[in-house]
Scaffold this active site. Sequence first.
Site, PDB file in Angstrom:
ATOM      1  N   GLU A 135      -0.563  10.660  -2.847  1.00 41.20           N
ATOM      2  CA  GLU A 135      -0.479   9.317  -2.277  1.00 41.20           C
ATOM      3  C   GLU A 135      -1.865   8.706  -2.047  1.00 41.20           C
ATOM      4  OE1 GLU A 135       1.960   7.376  -2.053  1.00 41.20           O
ATOM      5  OE2 GLU A 135       3.592   8.754  -2.480  1.00 41.20           O
ATOM      6  N   TYR A 164       1.551   2.866   5.193  1.00 42.54           N
ATOM      7  CA  TYR A 164       2.302   3.249   3.993  1.00 42.54           C
ATOM      8  C   TYR A 164       2.231   4.756   3.750  1.00 42.54           C
ATOM      9  CZ  TYR A 164       3.234   4.482  -0.773  1.00 42.54           C
ATOM     10  OH  TYR A 164       3.721   5.143  -1.879  1.00 42.54           O
ATOM     11  N   ASP A 204       5.700   0.088  -1.257  1.00 41.65           N
ATOM     12  CA  ASP A 204       4.502  -0.074  -2.083  1.00 41.65           C
ATOM     13  C   ASP A 204       4.699  -1.282  -2.995  1.00 41.65           C
ATOM     14  OD1 ASP A 204       6.248   0.779  -4.067  1.00 41.65           O
ATOM     15  OD2 ASP A 204       4.902   2.313  -4.877  1.00 41.65           O
TER      16      ASP A 204
END
Length: 365
Positions: free
Chosen positions: A53, A136, A154
């Site tokens: 990520e 996020y 996203d």
Amino acid sequence: MNSIAEITDKKPEFVDALLDWYDHNARTLPWRISPEAKRGGIKPDPYHVWLSEIMLQQTTVATVKSYFEKFMEKWPTLEKLAEADLDDVLTEWAGLGYYARARNLYKCARTIHDDLGGNFPKTNDELLKLPGIGVYTAAAISSIAYDIPETVVDGNVERVLSRLCQIETPLPDSRPEIRGHAEILTPDYRPGDYAQALMDLGATICTPKSPKCGSCPLQEDCLARKNDLVADLPRRKNKKEKETRRGYVFWAEYDGKVWLRRRPEKGLLGGMMEVPSDEWAPSNSWQNIPTPRIPIIANWKLLPGVVRHTFTHFHLELKVVKLQLEEMINLQEGEWCDIDKQDQYALPTVMKKVFNHVGQPLLDL
């Protein structure tokens, strides 16, 4: 789906249709545990989820795959990464850009290793305390690694929900509305697979151009499709044109060595090595750039051509002046580095371009 209420009413069918599609169409990614493997009892490794990520921020999946695999080969566990040298991490990161991510990655690994006994936190609140982890990323780790129902949004998810719910407010102003829809639709069961399913749907079906609406499991409920607005959504505000900055770099060479120095820890390309340069000044023409202040009084020569590179917020043009020394001199800052060992230094892509411009080929840019 004409209202939030109708979305809520259809949520079970919506989620089931998406998860069924994901079970048969999930992308194979080096950091992902497939739906079939999860059914067999294999759980995602939070270290893999976190690393991927962080790498995927502002970077494509295609680019990240090889970097992730190299990191896994060199640092297969969080403990190994925490015990690494920061320069090694920056060197392996070179080419991914946004180098503050690499520094925070290292800080985060050290924090988890030193302060948390090597155990990755699970909840949003705990994760948000760590370096480099924002809203996020925290939601993605909680959801994908631990199956905690968190809302993961996203760029792919923004596009899918903008079309599904026909959100016509331009990005980024539409983000609160998109998130509101996303929070309602996030399920309590298989939230990690659901998050990855939405991202895969945006990456492979609900693409920015030429979306494959006929293959979409959500096509019957998509308002943009019903109203022939798929190609128009999501709308975006007009972006400002990037400015161009210009400057000089000073290539001083002696006996197979080149002068390199480390950039300040804070700021653009923080902590990376560079061929020394002057200020990168905004300018609409080279005629507005003053003659460079030479760092060493000697017979420098301006090389023909320009090195060009683009950062997130500006374009950069660099001219290279070169000095071939006959004898070693003491440097007030930086160090003499072997040109043929350039892959051992944490050089950002723009500096690799400088090497190539001078005629000293580096690794692939």
